[in-house]
Design a protein around this motif. Structure first.
Motif, PDB file in Angstrom:
ATOM      1  N   GLY A  29       0.808  -1.221   0.000  1.00  0.00           N
ATOM      2  CA  GLY A  29       0.000   0.000   0.000  1.00  0.00           C
ATOM      3  C   GLY A  29       0.836   1.263   0.000  1.00  0.00           C
ATOM      4  O   GLY A  29       0.378   2.313   0.429  1.00  0.00           O
ATOM      5  N   GLN A  30       2.070   1.181  -0.488  1.00  0.00           N
ATOM      6  CA  GLN A  30       2.971   2.329  -0.476  1.00  0.00           C
ATOM      7  C   GLN A  30       3.025   3.063  -1.815  1.00  0.00           C
ATOM      8  O   GLN A  30       3.737   4.044  -1.940  1.00  0.00           O
ATOM      9  CB  GLN A  30       4.385   1.873  -0.077  1.00  0.00           C
ATOM     10  CG  GLN A  30       4.452   1.322   1.332  1.00  0.00           C
ATOM     11  CD  GLN A  30       5.801   0.675   1.647  1.00  0.00           C
ATOM     12  OE1 GLN A  30       6.520   0.240   0.748  1.00  0.00           O
ATOM     13  NE2 GLN A  30       6.115   0.608   2.924  1.00  0.00           N
ATOM     14  N   ALA A  31       2.273   2.592  -2.789  1.00  0.00           N
ATOM     15  CA  ALA A  31       2.201   3.293  -4.077  1.00  0.00           C
ATOM     16  C   ALA A  31       1.365   4.554  -3.891  1.00  0.00           C
ATOM     17  O   ALA A  31       0.562   4.645  -2.956  1.00  0.00           O
ATOM     18  CB  ALA A  31       1.574   2.392  -5.133  1.00  0.00           C
ATOM     19  N   PRO A  32       1.559   5.542  -4.741  1.00  0.00           N
ATOM     20  CA  PRO A  32       0.747   6.757  -4.624  1.00  0.00           C
ATOM     21  C   PRO A  32      -0.752   6.428  -4.615  1.00  0.00           C
ATOM     22  O   PRO A  32      -1.199   5.530  -5.333  1.00  0.00           O
ATOM     23  CB  PRO A  32       1.131   7.554  -5.876  1.00  0.00           C
ATOM     24  CG  PRO A  32       2.514   7.087  -6.203  1.00  0.00           C
ATOM     25  CD  PRO A  32       2.530   5.632  -5.841  1.00  0.00           C
ATOM     26  N   PRO A  33      -1.517   7.147  -3.801  1.00  0.00           N
ATOM     27  CA  PRO A  33      -2.963   6.895  -3.716  1.00  0.00           C
ATOM     28  C   PRO A  33      -3.643   7.024  -5.076  1.00  0.00           C
ATOM     29  O   PRO A  33      -3.280   7.864  -5.894  1.00  0.00           O
ATOM     30  CB  PRO A  33      -3.466   7.997  -2.765  1.00  0.00           C
ATOM     31  CG  PRO A  33      -2.251   8.508  -2.067  1.00  0.00           C
ATOM     32  CD  PRO A  33      -1.082   8.252  -2.950  1.00  0.00           C
ATOM     33  N   GLY A  34      -4.595   6.139  -5.305  1.00  0.00           N
ATOM     34  CA  GLY A  34      -5.395   6.181  -6.523  1.00  0.00           C
ATOM     35  C   GLY A  34      -4.858   5.325  -7.654  1.00  0.00           C
ATOM     36  O   GLY A  34      -5.553   5.105  -8.634  1.00  0.00           O
ATOM     37  N   LEU A  35      -3.621   4.852  -7.537  1.00  0.00           N
ATOM     38  CA  LEU A  35      -3.075   4.001  -8.597  1.00  0.00           C
ATOM     39  C   LEU A  35      -3.520   2.569  -8.383  1.00  0.00           C
ATOM     40  O   LEU A  35      -3.632   2.107  -7.255  1.00  0.00           O
ATOM     41  CB  LEU A  35      -1.543   4.066  -8.622  1.00  0.00           C
ATOM     42  CG  LEU A  35      -0.933   5.403  -8.979  1.00  0.00           C
ATOM     43  CD1 LEU A  35       0.591   5.282  -9.059  1.00  0.00           C
ATOM     44  CD2 LEU A  35      -1.498   5.959 -10.282  1.00  0.00           C
TER      45      LEU A  35
END
Length: 167
Positions: A97-103
């Motif tokens: 869950g460390q990817a930019p939000p919304g991706l």
């Protein structure tokens, strides 16, 4: 047909019937655009730019897609050891869950780093990736080295269906 089961409407059997005149425009949803993706290279030379040119979509290079770019991500890597390391790390970023939000990570696309079969240790690493995410393979395409980016290779029909690329 089993006893007691109802037959579905006729449309299930022979397809939709329209009362439209020939040549009249169809419903708006019939012309919906193909789903858009952002190609994200997990290392230099992964092939994200080439894949975006051949299959369509947004070339993010090695950066995350920005605002206004398609949020559906296809991670790209070569099939050599370093490429498989970087793509596994990028998949882990999404898993944590460390990817930019919304991706949204849709799949991994592995581009052959050389012609021929993968050595067994690399093939095992690809199978390991396939156990956690959809993986699409792109074969070695000699013409791409010369900048001849024609139609997608025949062996990538599943990737063509995913991206909606024209054959």
């Amino acid at each position: 047909m089993q006893t007691g089961m109802r037959q579905g409407p006729e449309i299930w059997i022979r397809g939709p019937v329209t009362s439209q005149e020939p040549g009249a425009p169809g419903p708006a949803h019939a012309h919906a655009a193909a789903r858009r993706f952002s190609w994200v290279g997990t290392h230099g030379g992964a092939g994200a730019s080439t894949l975006a040119a051949v299959y369509g979509g947004h070339d993010s290079g090695r950066a995350w897609p920005g605002p206004g770019d398609p949020a559906s991500v296809l991670l790209v890597a070569r099939t050599h050891a370093a490429g498989l390391d970087t793509v596994a790390g990028a998949v882990e970023i999404f898993r944590r869950g460390q990817a930019p939000p919304g991706l949204d990570l849709d799949a991994v696309v592995l581009v052959a780093d050389a012609p021929g079969r993968l050595p067994r240790p690399l093939a095992q690493r690809v199978r390991s990736l396939e156990s956690v995410i959809d993986v699409y393979r792109v074969p070695w395409v000699p013409a791409w080295r010369l900048g001849e980016l024609g139609h997608p290779p025949r062996e990538t029909s599943a990737l063509v269906r995913l991206t909606g690329a024209a054959r």
